[in-house]
Design a protein around this motif. Sequence first.
Motif, mmCIF file in Angstrom:
data_model
loop_
_atom_site.group_PDB
_atom_site.id
_atom_site.type_symbol
_atom_site.label_atom_id
_atom_site.label_comp_id
_atom_site.label_asym_id
_atom_site.label_seq_id
_atom_site.Cartn_x
_atom_site.Cartn_y
_atom_site.Cartn_z
ATOM 1 N N MET A 1 0.856 -1.179 0.000
ATOM 2 C CA MET A 1 0.000 0.000 0.000
ATOM 3 C C MET A 1 0.896 1.234 0.000
ATOM 4 O O MET A 1 2.065 1.146 0.358
ATOM 5 N N PRO A 2 0.348 2.388 -0.357
ATOM 6 C CA PRO A 2 1.161 3.608 -0.326
ATOM 7 C C PRO A 2 1.695 3.880 1.088
ATOM 8 O O PRO A 2 0.934 4.037 2.028
ATOM 9 N N GLY A 3 3.004 3.834 1.229
ATOM 10 C CA GLY A 3 3.626 4.178 2.497
ATOM 11 C C GLY A 3 3.668 3.087 3.540
ATOM 12 O O GLY A 3 4.178 3.308 4.637
ATOM 13 N N MET A 4 3.137 1.899 3.242
ATOM 14 C CA MET A 4 3.109 0.853 4.261
ATOM 15 C C MET A 4 2.914 -0.514 3.607
ATOM 16 O O MET A 4 2.193 -0.640 2.627
ATOM 17 N N ARG A 5 3.543 -1.515 4.184
ATOM 18 C CA ARG A 5 3.320 -2.897 3.749
ATOM 19 C C ARG A 5 2.276 -3.530 4.664
ATOM 20 O O ARG A 5 2.128 -3.143 5.813
ATOM 21 N N ALA A 6 1.571 -4.521 4.152
ATOM 22 C CA ALA A 6 0.526 -5.190 4.926
ATOM 23 C C ALA A 6 1.083 -5.794 6.212
ATOM 24 O O ALA A 6 0.463 -5.696 7.270
ATOM 25 N N VAL A 7 2.250 -6.395 6.132
ATOM 26 C CA VAL A 7 2.832 -7.026 7.315
ATOM 27 C C VAL A 7 3.073 -5.998 8.424
ATOM 28 O O VAL A 7 2.857 -6.285 9.601
ATOM 29 N N ASP A 8 3.475 -4.797 8.062
ATOM 30 C CA ASP A 8 3.690 -3.751 9.065
ATOM 31 C C ASP A 8 2.375 -3.270 9.672
ATOM 32 O O ASP A 8 2.290 -3.021 10.873
ATOM 33 N N LEU A 9 1.351 -3.162 8.842
ATOM 34 C CA LEU A 9 0.032 -2.763 9.336
ATOM 35 C C LEU A 9 -0.510 -3.795 10.322
ATOM 36 O O LEU A 9 -0.944 -3.454 11.422
ATOM 37 N N VAL A 10 -0.460 -5.059 9.945
ATOM 38 C CA VAL A 10 -0.987 -6.119 10.808
ATOM 39 C C VAL A 10 -0.193 -6.203 12.107
ATOM 40 O O VAL A 10 -0.773 -6.300 13.195
ATOM 41 N N ARG A 11 1.124 -6.151 12.020
ATOM 42 C CA ARG A 11 1.944 -6.192 13.236
ATOM 43 C C ARG A 11 1.614 -5.034 14.176
ATOM 44 O O ARG A 11 1.506 -5.208 15.387
ATOM 45 N N GLY A 12 1.449 -3.847 13.607
ATOM 46 C CA GLY A 12 1.121 -2.683 14.423
ATOM 47 C C GLY A 12 -0.227 -2.810 15.108
ATOM 48 O O GLY A 12 -0.373 -2.479 16.289
ATOM 49 N N LEU A 13 -1.212 -3.300 14.384
ATOM 50 C CA LEU A 13 -2.545 -3.462 14.969
ATOM 51 C C LEU A 13 -2.558 -4.535 16.042
ATOM 52 O O LEU A 13 -3.200 -4.381 17.080
ATOM 53 N N ARG A 14 -1.829 -5.614 15.814
ATOM 54 C CA ARG A 14 -1.750 -6.666 16.838
ATOM 55 C C ARG A 14 -1.046 -6.166 18.087
ATOM 56 O O ARG A 14 -1.440 -6.482 19.207
ATOM 57 N N ALA A 15 0.002 -5.377 17.893
ATOM 58 C CA ALA A 15 0.788 -4.878 19.024
ATOM 59 C C ALA A 15 0.000 -3.902 19.888
ATOM 60 O O ALA A 15 0.201 -3.844 21.102
ATOM 61 N N CYS A 16 -0.918 -3.149 19.288
ATOM 62 C CA CYS A 16 -1.661 -2.151 20.069
ATOM 63 C C CYS A 16 -2.660 -2.812 21.017
ATOM 64 O O CYS A 16 -3.035 -2.221 22.026
ATOM 65 N N GLY A 17 -3.110 -4.025 20.701
ATOM 66 C CA GLY A 17 -3.999 -4.759 21.590
ATOM 67 C C GLY A 17 -5.461 -4.333 21.557
ATOM 68 O O GLY A 17 -6.278 -4.883 22.287
ATOM 69 N N HIS A 18 -5.837 -3.394 20.699
ATOM 70 C CA HIS A 18 -7.232 -2.921 20.648
ATOM 71 C C HIS A 18 -8.149 -3.833 19.831
ATOM 72 O O HIS A 18 -9.366 -3.706 19.900
ATOM 73 N N PHE A 19 -7.570 -4.723 19.032
ATOM 74 C CA PHE A 19 -8.378 -5.537 18.120
ATOM 75 C C PHE A 19 -8.044 -7.020 18.260
ATOM 76 O O PHE A 19 -7.618 -7.663 17.302
ATOM 77 N N PRO A 20 -8.284 -7.607 19.427
ATOM 78 C CA PRO A 20 -7.875 -9.005 19.640
ATOM 79 C C PRO A 20 -8.634 -10.015 18.779
ATOM 80 O O PRO A 20 -8.121 -11.090 18.497
ATOM 81 N N ASP A 21 -9.847 -9.688 18.341
ATOM 82 C CA ASP A 21 -10.656 -10.627 17.562
ATOM 83 C C ASP A 21 -10.706 -10.294 16.076
ATOM 84 O O ASP A 21 -11.472 -10.904 15.328
ATOM 85 N N LEU A 22 -9.910 -9.322 15.643
ATOM 86 C CA LEU A 22 -9.923 -8.885 14.249
ATOM 87 C C LEU A 22 -9.300 -9.947 13.350
ATOM 88 O O LEU A 22 -8.211 -10.447 13.625
ATOM 89 N N SER A 23 -10.007 -10.296 12.272
ATOM 90 C CA SER A 23 -9.475 -11.223 11.269
ATOM 91 C C SER A 23 -8.790 -10.411 10.177
ATOM 92 O O SER A 23 -9.318 -9.386 9.740
ATOM 93 N N TYR A 24 -7.626 -10.873 9.745
ATOM 94 C CA TYR A 24 -6.835 -10.168 8.731
ATOM 95 C C TYR A 24 -6.771 -10.992 7.462
ATOM 96 O O TYR A 24 -6.539 -12.193 7.503
ATOM 97 N N PHE A 25 -6.923 -10.315 6.332
ATOM 98 C CA PHE A 25 -6.804 -10.948 5.011
ATOM 99 C C PHE A 25 -5.920 -10.051 4.159
ATOM 100 O O PHE A 25 -6.217 -8.862 3.991
ATOM 101 N N VAL A 26 -4.861 -10.602 3.608
ATOM 102 C CA VAL A 26 -3.926 -9.827 2.797
ATOM 103 C C VAL A 26 -4.046 -10.290 1.346
ATOM 104 O O VAL A 26 -3.909 -11.480 1.053
ATOM 105 N N LEU A 27 -4.282 -9.321 0.460
ATOM 106 C CA LEU A 27 -4.412 -9.627 -0.974
ATOM 107 C C LEU A 27 -3.028 -9.679 -1.608
ATOM 108 O O LEU A 27 -2.149 -8.883 -1.273
ATOM 109 N N ALA A 28 -2.857 -10.553 -2.577
ATOM 110 C CA ALA A 28 -1.611 -10.630 -3.329
ATOM 111 C C ALA A 28 -1.347 -9.297 -4.024
ATOM 112 O O ALA A 28 -2.237 -8.451 -4.136
ATOM 113 N N SER A 29 -0.166 -9.124 -4.510
ATOM 114 C CA SER A 29 0.245 -7.849 -5.120
ATOM 115 C C SER A 29 -0.753 -7.326 -6.132
ATOM 116 O O SER A 29 -1.071 -6.157 -6.141
#
Length: 92
Positions: free
Chosen positions: A59-87
């Motif tokens: 994505m512009p300015g961010m990779r999916a792996v960084d977004l998911v890691r950041g959201l998991r680390a914040c702890g606000h979304f423990p039940d959030l399901s993540y789906f990453v689309l291919a390039s």
Amino acid sequence: MPRGNVRVVVVDHDARVKRLFEKAITPPEFELRIFEEPVAAVAELQAIDPDALVCAERMPGMRAVDLVRGLRACGHFPDLSYFVLASDPLSR
């Protein structure tokens, strides 16, 4: 277990992907929010309280792996399901 409608957030700048999700994820079962920029999505995620996050691998300015890691680390979304689309899932 989701409460009422399933809330889905999509982060992708590709208009084709946006149209695909607008056709597939429809009311009344689903609530869909689409963002082109990951920073804008992150800013609103807590208010949306999504059940699922779908994002592009790059994505512009961010990779999916960084977004998911950041959201998991914040702890606000423990039940959030993540789906990453291919390039480019619609290139075929």
